[in-house]
Design an enzyme around this catalytic site. Structure first.
Site, short mmCIF file in Angstrom:
data_model
loop_
_atom_site.label_atom_id
_atom_site.label_comp_id
_atom_site.label_asym_id
_atom_site.label_seq_id
_atom_site.Cartn_x
_atom_site.Cartn_y
_atom_site.Cartn_z
N HIS A 258 -9.51 1.62 4.53
CA HIS A 258 -8.27 1.77 5.29
C HIS A 258 -8.53 2.73 6.46
O HIS A 258 -9.33 3.66 6.33
CB HIS A 258 -7.17 2.32 4.38
CG HIS A 258 -5.83 2.29 5.04
ND1 HIS A 258 -5.44 3.26 5.93
CD2 HIS A 258 -4.81 1.40 4.98
CE1 HIS A 258 -4.22 2.96 6.38
NE2 HIS A 258 -3.82 1.83 5.82
N GLY B 110 2.26 2.45 10.60
CA GLY B 110 3.24 3.54 10.45
C GLY B 110 3.95 3.91 11.73
O GLY B 110 4.62 4.94 11.80
N SER C 166 3.13 -1.97 10.27
CA SER C 166 4.58 -2.05 10.48
C SER C 166 5.18 -3.43 10.17
O SER C 166 6.14 -3.85 10.81
CB SER C 166 4.96 -1.60 11.90
OG SER C 166 4.57 -0.25 12.11
N ASN D 280 0.87 -1.18 0.00
CA ASN D 280 0.00 0.00 0.00
C ASN D 280 0.91 1.23 0.00
O ASN D 280 1.48 1.57 1.03
CB ASN D 280 -0.88 -0.04 1.26
CG ASN D 280 -1.68 1.25 1.43
OD1 ASN D 280 -1.78 2.06 0.52
ND2 ASN D 280 -2.25 1.42 2.61
N TRP D 281 1.04 1.85 -1.16
CA TRP D 281 1.99 2.96 -1.27
C TRP D 281 1.47 4.27 -0.70
O TRP D 281 2.21 5.23 -0.59
CB TRP D 281 2.36 3.16 -2.75
CG TRP D 281 3.22 2.08 -3.31
CD1 TRP D 281 3.60 0.92 -2.68
CD2 TRP D 281 3.84 2.05 -4.61
NE1 TRP D 281 4.41 0.17 -3.51
CE2 TRP D 281 4.56 0.84 -4.70
CE3 TRP D 281 3.83 2.92 -5.70
CZ2 TRP D 281 5.29 0.50 -5.84
CZ3 TRP D 281 4.55 2.57 -6.85
CH2 TRP D 281 5.27 1.38 -6.91
N LYS D 282 0.19 4.30 -0.38
CA LYS D 282 -0.42 5.54 0.16
C LYS D 282 -0.12 6.71 -0.77
O LYS D 282 -0.04 6.52 -1.98
CB LYS D 282 0.05 5.78 1.60
CG LYS D 282 -0.11 4.52 2.48
CD LYS D 282 0.05 4.78 3.93
CE LYS D 282 -0.12 3.49 4.69
NZ LYS D 282 -0.18 3.64 6.13
N GLY E 5 2.76 -1.02 4.22
CA GLY E 5 2.89 0.39 3.84
C GLY E 5 4.34 0.75 3.60
O GLY E 5 4.91 0.49 2.54
N GLY E 6 4.97 1.33 4.62
CA GLY E 6 6.33 1.85 4.50
C GLY E 6 7.31 0.91 3.83
O GLY E 6 8.06 1.30 2.92
N GLU F 209 -5.74 -4.53 10.45
CA GLU F 209 -4.70 -3.52 10.64
C GLU F 209 -4.93 -2.77 11.95
O GLU F 209 -5.70 -1.79 11.98
CB GLU F 209 -4.72 -2.52 9.48
CG GLU F 209 -4.45 -3.13 8.13
CD GLU F 209 -3.76 -2.13 7.20
OE1 GLU F 209 -2.65 -2.42 6.75
OE2 GLU F 209 -4.33 -1.06 6.94
N GLU G 82 -6.95 5.13 7.54
CA GLU G 82 -6.75 6.55 7.19
C GLU G 82 -7.97 7.12 6.48
O GLU G 82 -8.32 8.28 6.64
CB GLU G 82 -5.48 6.69 6.33
CG GLU G 82 -4.21 6.53 7.17
CD GLU G 82 -3.05 5.85 6.48
OE1 GLU G 82 -3.01 5.86 5.23
OE2 GLU G 82 -2.19 5.30 7.19
P1 PGA Z 1 2.67 0.43 7.52
O1 PGA Z 1 1.25 0.67 6.84
O2 PGA Z 1 3.19 -0.88 6.99
O3 PGA Z 1 3.52 1.59 7.08
O4 PGA Z 1 2.46 0.37 8.99
C1 PGA Z 1 0.34 -0.38 6.62
C2 PGA Z 1 -0.94 0.16 6.08
O5 PGA Z 1 -1.36 1.25 6.49
O6 PGA Z 1 -1.57 -0.47 5.23
#
Ligand code: PGA
Length: 256
Positions: free
Chosen positions: A96, A174, A213, A9-11, A234-235, A168, A98
């Site tokens: 998600h 994050g 994470s 997930n590149w956001k 994500g990251g 999640e 967010e």
């Molecule tokens: P993260 O993000 O791996 O940076 O914690 C995961 C996500 O929000 O899908």
């Protein structure tokens, strides 16, 4: 054999140049791999086209991070499922945390998006998760089951085969704080059990991804858990080396 999906997930990261470079590198590394599972990247909308044109016919599939559920019309700034389909997307993340918190998306909207995706043959990755406050006050399952009750209503048995659940925990997204293997397995097991009770036997086949994470250091342990069917990353999905290392961990599990 265990079913695994490794999803990046590149956001709101990357541009045309950096996403192109990423895809060319990943293509080079994965092109001769005989992967027994699905690898997915979800770039921002504007980079879907260039990523898909590089990765078509490869081991890596491409999805979106969001969509709107109406077919077309006066929804300025939105992207329909048909648009995603026509560019070549196979999956789409919905709900998600967010989007739930920053953009105020309700379970009802998430459910409508998931249904629109399923109707068009795309697979929704529907996210659920509790905040730290909710966990600390003993409400983790109240929150998760409420999200499962309301974001997942009205799917047919056929739909369920194409629905991906992403657990999640919001406190792990994050933050660099990953759920412990015990916390992750417990949550995934209880999610699967609840889906089975509420929606039927299909739960044993459901893909339940862990997100929060996940990185190259903890992926092997997390992916190896009985009820974990992959990761929403994500990251660590933004760096080719970390992402490929997570792919290798999944490969190692399936080959062992
Ligand atoms: P993260 O993000 O791996 O940076 O914690 C995961 C996500 O929000 O899908």
């Amino acid at each position: 054999m265990k079913k695994i999906l490794i999803a990046g997930n590149w956001k709101m990261n990357t541009n045309v140049e950096s996403s192109t470079e990423f895809c060319l590198n990943v293509l080079e590394i994965t092109k001769n791999m005989d992967l027994k599972f699905t690898v997915l990247i979800c770039p921002p909308f504007v980079n879907l086209g260039n990523c898909i044109s590089i990765l078509k016919d490869s081991n890596v599939t491409v999805g979106a991070q969001n969509c709107w559920y109406e077919e077309k019309g006066a929804f300025t700034g939105e992207i329909s499922v048909d648009m995603l389909k026509s560019v070549g997307c196979t999956y789409c993340i919905v709900g998600h945390s967010e989007r739930r918190t920053i953009f105020g998306e309700s379970d009802e909207i998430i459910n409508k998006k998931a249904k629109a995706l399923l109707k068009s043959g795309l697979k929704p990755i529907i996210c659920i998760g509790e905040t730290l406050e909710e966990r600390n006050s003993g409400n983790t399952y109240k929150v998760l089951f409420h999200q499962l009750d309301n974001s997942f209503v009205g799917f047919s048995e056929e739909d369920w085969k194409n629905v991906v659940i992403a657990y999640e925990p919001v406190w792990a997204i994050g933050t660099g704080v990953t759920a412990t293997p015990e916390q992750a397995q417990e949550a995934h097991h209880n999610i699967r059990k609840y889906v089975a009770e509420k929606y039927g036997d299909i739960a044993s086949q459901s893909l339940i991804l862990y997100g929060g994470s996940m990185n190259e250091k903890n992926a092997l342990e997390l992916l190896n858990l009985d009820d974990v069917n992959g990761g929403l990353i994500g990251g660590a999905s933004l760096k080719v080396d970390s992402f490929v290392s997570i792919i290798n961990s999944a490969e190692q599990i399936l080959n062992s």
